[in-house]
Design a protein around this motif. Structure first.
Motif, PDB file in Angstrom:
ATOM      1  N   UNK A   1      47.533  35.208  43.717  1.00 34.50           N
ATOM      2  CA  UNK A   1      46.920  36.129  42.684  1.00 34.50           C
ATOM      3  C   UNK A   1      47.011  35.196  41.342  1.00 34.50           C
ATOM      4  N   UNK A   2      47.892  34.537  41.079  1.00 38.41           N
ATOM      5  CA  UNK A   2      47.965  33.806  40.081  1.00 38.41           C
ATOM      6  C   UNK A   2      46.936  32.756  39.772  1.00 38.41           C
ATOM      7  N   UNK A   3      46.784  32.114  40.962  1.00 44.35           N
ATOM      8  CA  UNK A   3      45.553  31.150  41.034  1.00 44.35           C
ATOM      9  C   UNK A   3      44.157  31.735  40.875  1.00 44.35           C
ATOM     10  N   UNK A   4      44.106  33.085  41.591  1.00 45.81           N
ATOM     11  CA  UNK A   4      42.707  33.782  41.479  1.00 45.81           C
ATOM     12  C   UNK A   4      42.664  34.238  40.071  1.00 45.81           C
ATOM     13  N   UNK A   5      43.599  34.667  39.236  1.00 48.27           N
ATOM     14  CA  UNK A   5      43.370  35.147  37.866  1.00 48.27           C
ATOM     15  C   UNK A   5      43.027  33.793  37.200  1.00 48.27           C
ATOM     16  N   UNK A   6      43.723  32.508  37.413  1.00 43.60           N
ATOM     17  CA  UNK A   6      43.433  31.342  36.633  1.00 43.60           C
ATOM     18  C   UNK A   6      42.103  30.953  36.929  1.00 43.60           C
ATOM     19  N   UNK A   7      41.774  31.120  38.152  1.00 41.15           N
ATOM     20  CA  UNK A   7      40.155  30.663  38.245  1.00 41.15           C
ATOM     21  C   UNK A   7      38.964  31.842  37.667  1.00 41.15           C
ATOM     22  N   UNK A   8      39.600  33.018  37.621  1.00 38.49           N
ATOM     23  CA  UNK A   8      38.593  33.702  36.876  1.00 38.49           C
ATOM     24  C   UNK A   8      38.533  33.788  35.400  1.00 38.49           C
ATOM     25  N   UNK A   9      39.732  33.344  34.781  1.00 42.18           N
ATOM     26  CA  UNK A   9      39.964  33.054  33.271  1.00 42.18           C
ATOM     27  C   UNK A   9      39.047  31.723  33.039  1.00 42.18           C
ATOM     28  N   UNK A  10      38.949  30.725  34.169  1.00 38.00           N
ATOM     29  CA  UNK A  10      38.347  29.645  33.729  1.00 38.00           C
ATOM     30  C   UNK A  10      36.790  29.572  33.979  1.00 38.00           C
TER      31      UNK A  10
ATOM     32  N   UNK B   1      33.498  34.382  41.062  1.00 34.27           N
ATOM     33  CA  UNK B   1      34.327  35.118  42.064  1.00 34.27           C
ATOM     34  C   UNK B   1      35.150  34.370  42.785  1.00 34.27           C
ATOM     35  N   UNK B   2      36.312  34.956  43.349  1.00 30.23           N
ATOM     36  CA  UNK B   2      37.415  34.198  43.893  1.00 30.23           C
ATOM     37  C   UNK B   2      37.697  35.015  45.340  1.00 30.23           C
ATOM     38  N   UNK B   3      38.095  33.963  46.357  1.00 34.31           N
ATOM     39  CA  UNK B   3      38.422  34.432  47.446  1.00 34.31           C
ATOM     40  C   UNK B   3      39.859  34.154  48.099  1.00 34.31           C
ATOM     41  N   UNK B   4      40.470  35.146  48.182  1.00 36.22           N
ATOM     42  CA  UNK B   4      42.046  35.302  48.696  1.00 36.22           C
ATOM     43  C   UNK B   4      42.044  34.842  50.179  1.00 36.22           C
ATOM     44  N   UNK B   5      43.098  33.970  50.702  1.00 38.42           N
ATOM     45  CA  UNK B   5      42.991  33.888  52.023  1.00 38.42           C
ATOM     46  C   UNK B   5      43.866  34.887  52.880  1.00 38.42           C
ATOM     47  N   UNK B   6      43.297  36.085  52.773  1.00 36.35           N
ATOM     48  CA  UNK B   6      43.885  37.135  53.384  1.00 36.35           C
ATOM     49  C   UNK B   6      42.874  37.980  54.016  1.00 36.35           C
ATOM     50  N   UNK B   7      43.367  38.756  55.280  1.00 32.78           N
ATOM     51  CA  UNK B   7      42.296  39.678  55.974  1.00 32.78           C
ATOM     52  C   UNK B   7      42.708  41.171  56.062  1.00 32.78           C
ATOM     53  N   UNK B   8      41.606  41.834  56.400  1.00 38.56           N
ATOM     54  CA  UNK B   8      41.987  43.315  56.662  1.00 38.56           C
ATOM     55  C   UNK B   8      42.074  44.098  55.435  1.00 38.56           C
ATOM     56  N   UNK B   9      42.007  43.707  53.966  1.00 41.30           N
ATOM     57  CA  UNK B   9      41.939  44.346  53.006  1.00 41.30           C
ATOM     58  C   UNK B   9      41.137  43.396  51.962  1.00 41.30           C
ATOM     59  N   UNK B  10      40.742  44.053  50.765  1.00 42.36           N
ATOM     60  CA  UNK B  10      39.840  43.337  49.903  1.00 42.36           C
ATOM     61  C   UNK B  10      40.526  42.059  49.650  1.00 42.36           C
TER      62      UNK B  10
ATOM     63  N   UNK C   1      37.984  39.762  48.005  1.00 39.02           N
ATOM     64  CA  UNK C   1      36.970  38.786  47.216  1.00 39.02           C
ATOM     65  C   UNK C   1      37.113  39.802  45.832  1.00 39.02           C
ATOM     66  N   UNK C   2      37.244  38.983  44.795  1.00 37.15           N
ATOM     67  CA  UNK C   2      37.415  39.678  43.333  1.00 37.15           C
ATOM     68  C   UNK C   2      36.578  39.073  42.546  1.00 37.15           C
ATOM     69  N   UNK C   3      35.718  39.757  41.664  1.00 36.73           N
ATOM     70  CA  UNK C   3      35.039  39.162  40.523  1.00 36.73           C
ATOM     71  C   UNK C   3      35.533  39.453  39.293  1.00 36.73           C
ATOM     72  N   UNK C   4      36.283  40.378  38.989  1.00 38.65           N
ATOM     73  CA  UNK C   4      36.947  40.910  37.796  1.00 38.65           C
ATOM     74  C   UNK C   4      38.436  40.527  37.985  1.00 38.65           C
ATOM     75  N   UNK C   5      38.936  39.872  36.554  1.00 35.15           N
ATOM     76  CA  UNK C   5      40.060  39.454  36.272  1.00 35.15           C
ATOM     77  C   UNK C   5      40.976  40.952  36.317  1.00 35.15           C
ATOM     78  N   UNK C   6      40.897  41.892  35.579  1.00 30.96           N
ATOM     79  CA  UNK C   6      41.405  42.898  35.824  1.00 30.96           C
ATOM     80  C   UNK C   6      41.599  43.699  37.080  1.00 30.96           C
ATOM     81  N   UNK C   7      40.552  43.638  37.750  1.00 32.21           N
ATOM     82  CA  UNK C   7      40.614  44.258  39.084  1.00 32.21           C
ATOM     83  C   UNK C   7      41.868  43.473  40.226  1.00 32.21           C
TER      84      UNK C   7
END
Ligand SMILES: Cc1cc2nc3c(=O)[nH]c(=O)nc-3n(C[C@H](O)[C@H](O)[C@H](O)COP(=O)(O)OP(=O)(O)OC[C@H]3O[C@@H](n4cnc5c(N)ncnc54)[C@H](O)[C@@H]3O)c2cc1C
Length: 474
Positions: A366-375, A379-388, A390-396
């Motif tokens: 999550x921290x890496x995702x937030x850092x990428x969105x802050x920079x 959008x960012x892609x987390x290495x997980x399956x079966x739930x959301x 992909x995220x475009x929003x820092x807050x989400x």
């Protein structure tokens, strides 16, 4: 090597971090040493996928089963896993060696290893990655964490000489800039008069009264001493199969792997993640002491394998791959697993992520995702399956509840298998196989606990310590 009966002072099985350094140290002291390596010398000009299938053990398809599947790749090539690693170097943390000494009653002191760190810095040309050589995925992470108020990132130190950032350290450096043991150590070992047989798999080991006899497909070799450095997955299998020492039944237990994973970010500007050093920047988060953040990049040809996507969404990310950067996180693990031989197939590994480790790993991602969105990532892609994922929003992403996620939904790898013949369990503090007169073990398998840092320097320093000891006591 055909139908020969050869005699040496010392035989070493494996040419990776442990084997090459031990063999070199001993040959330099005047012993007649022979190194036996299952893999071939690497060709430099293979494309990444072919390098992966040729030089990774079992085409890179080794993994651990437990509460999730975790890939555990290792090298099978002259140079061992150093030939397919990122080249990152960390001295063994002092508190880890102190733990071995105090809690595990090991007869080993930090001061016995620290002079070897200095030697290795020279032998392997270890130096920090200059900013201009860093792959851009690292620089976006740096920008992001700075935006979040963290300044304590640092350039990773690497074993590399005249590196121009070819971007494929883990798939055979095309310029031999990375100082894997086949580049930095084995040529000197051969110059000193050492012998190396490549494409030679040791299958049988017999301890005799005066020494050791080993067998390969067509040959038998004899020596006064044997050092097994076949790596954390193969060494315990050799020990169990040949019932070596008195603690052979414990070989294979105690497996730690440093579970690791990574986050992708798509940026507005081109990233060309394959340009520059992929693993260039490091970071320690003050709230997550067991996590280490390090750069990482998967070449385009292999990227589909590591993205938790299919169909149109996978195509969407791959079409934009020149705008994609990635950054990774690795965990000092709590649990241990085991490795056994799976007859006719190869090593069978069992490992389950500890619930707290799993939670920490998810927070690291999550921290890496937030850092990428802050920079500025689109959008960012987390290495997980079966739930959301992909995220475009820092807050989400910040608010997202991962508590229902199970380890089996995580895409992860364990790049650092260690501990399967740990000091105090299978070998003593001086790496001698317990109950044996002539056999030593020197590779990642002897490291008795999870390290929390990339392990090659620890393994190499243990090898130099062992070779020094031979000179005094042989
Ligand atoms: C993708 C990747 C990236 C990594 N990046 C880093 C990094 O940046 N920094 C770091 O510190 N660590 C890194 N590592 C880990 C590090 O490279 C290994 O921990 C280290 O090389 C292990 O050393 P070893 O001596 O235990 O075994 P290895 O280096 O794996 O050597 C064992 C050798 O023994 C040979 N062998 C096995 N069985 C036999 C047999 N029966 N007969 C003959 N030969 C045999 C194998 O073919 C192999 O060459 C990485 C690992 C991977 C997979």
């Amino acid at each position: 090597m055909n139908d020969q009966k050869l005699k040496f002072d010392i035989l070493v099985i494996g040419s990776g971090a442990g084997g090459a350094l031990a063999a070199y140290g001993l040959q330099k002291q005047g012993f007649n040493v022979c190194m036996l390596e299952k893999g071939p010398w690497a060709k430099q000009n293979l494309k990444e996928v072919r390098a992966f299938t040729h030089y990774y053990k079992d085409q890179g398809l080794v993994g651990a089963f437990g509460n999730s599947f975790i890939g555990v790749p290792t090298g099978e090539v002259v140079g061992g896993t150093t030939k397919i690693n990122s080249g990152t170097c960390f001295d063994t943390p002092k508190e880890i060696v102190d733990t071995w000494q105090k809690h595990y009653k090991m007869n080993i002191a930090y001061d016995e290893l620290s002079p070897h760190f200095k030697t290795l810095r020279e032998l392997l040309h270890i130096s920090p990655v200059p900013t201009e050589n860093m792959a851009k995925g690292n620089l976006f992470f740096q920008k992001g964490i700075e935006a979040l108020g963290y300044k304590n990132h640092f350039p990773l130190h690497r074993a590399a000489k005249a590196c121009t950032g070819s971007g494929r350290c883990c798939f055979i450096c095309p310029k031999d800039a990375k100082q894997s043991t086949d580049v930095s150590i084995i040529p000197n070992f051969l110059k000193e008069g050492g012998t190396l047989f490549s494409q030679t798999e040791v299958t049988g080991i017999e301890e005799q009264k005066e020494g050791v006899r080993i067998t390969c497909k067509t040959s038998a070799l004899q020596a006064k001493k044997l050092i097994i450095s076949a790596g954390s997955l193969s060494t315990p299998i050799l020990i169990r199969k040949n019932k070596l020492g008195t603690h052979w039944k414990k070989a294979g237990l105690g497996l730690t792997i440093h579970p690791a994973s990574k986050v992708f970010g798509e940026f507005l500007e081109p990233v060309y993640g394959w340009r520059g050093v992929p693993q260039a920047l490091g970071f320690k988060h003050p709230n997550f002491p067991t996590l280490s953040f390090e750069g990482v990049f998967t070449p385009p040809a292999l990227s589909g394998l590591v993205m938790p996507l299919e169909g149109k969404r996978l195509r969407g990310w791959l079409e934009k791959y020149d705008h994609v950067g990635s950054f990774g996180v690795m965990l000092k693990d709590t649990n241990t697993g085991w490795v056994r031989a799976f007859p006719g197939i190869g090593p069978l590994l069992h490992y389950s992520l500890h619930p707290n480790d799993f939670k920490n790993l998810i927070e690291g991602l999550r921290f890496i995702g937030l850092s990428y969105l802050a920079s500025g990532a689109k959008r960012i892609l987390l290495p997980i399956s079966g739930i959301q994922n992909e995220f475009e929003s820092f807050e989400a992403l910040k608010q997202f509840n991962f508590s229902k996620m199970r380890p089996s939904q995580l895409y992860s790898m364990g790049f650092h298998p260690l501990g399967t013949c740990g000091m105090g369990r299978v070998v003593d503090s001086h790496l001698k196989l317990i109950g044996s007169n002539h056999i030593y073990v020197c590779d990642g398998s002897v490291v008795p606990t999870s390290l929390g840092v990339n392990p090659q320097i620890t393994i190499m320093a243990l090898a130099l310590r062992l070779s020094n000891r031979f000179s005094k006591n042989s």
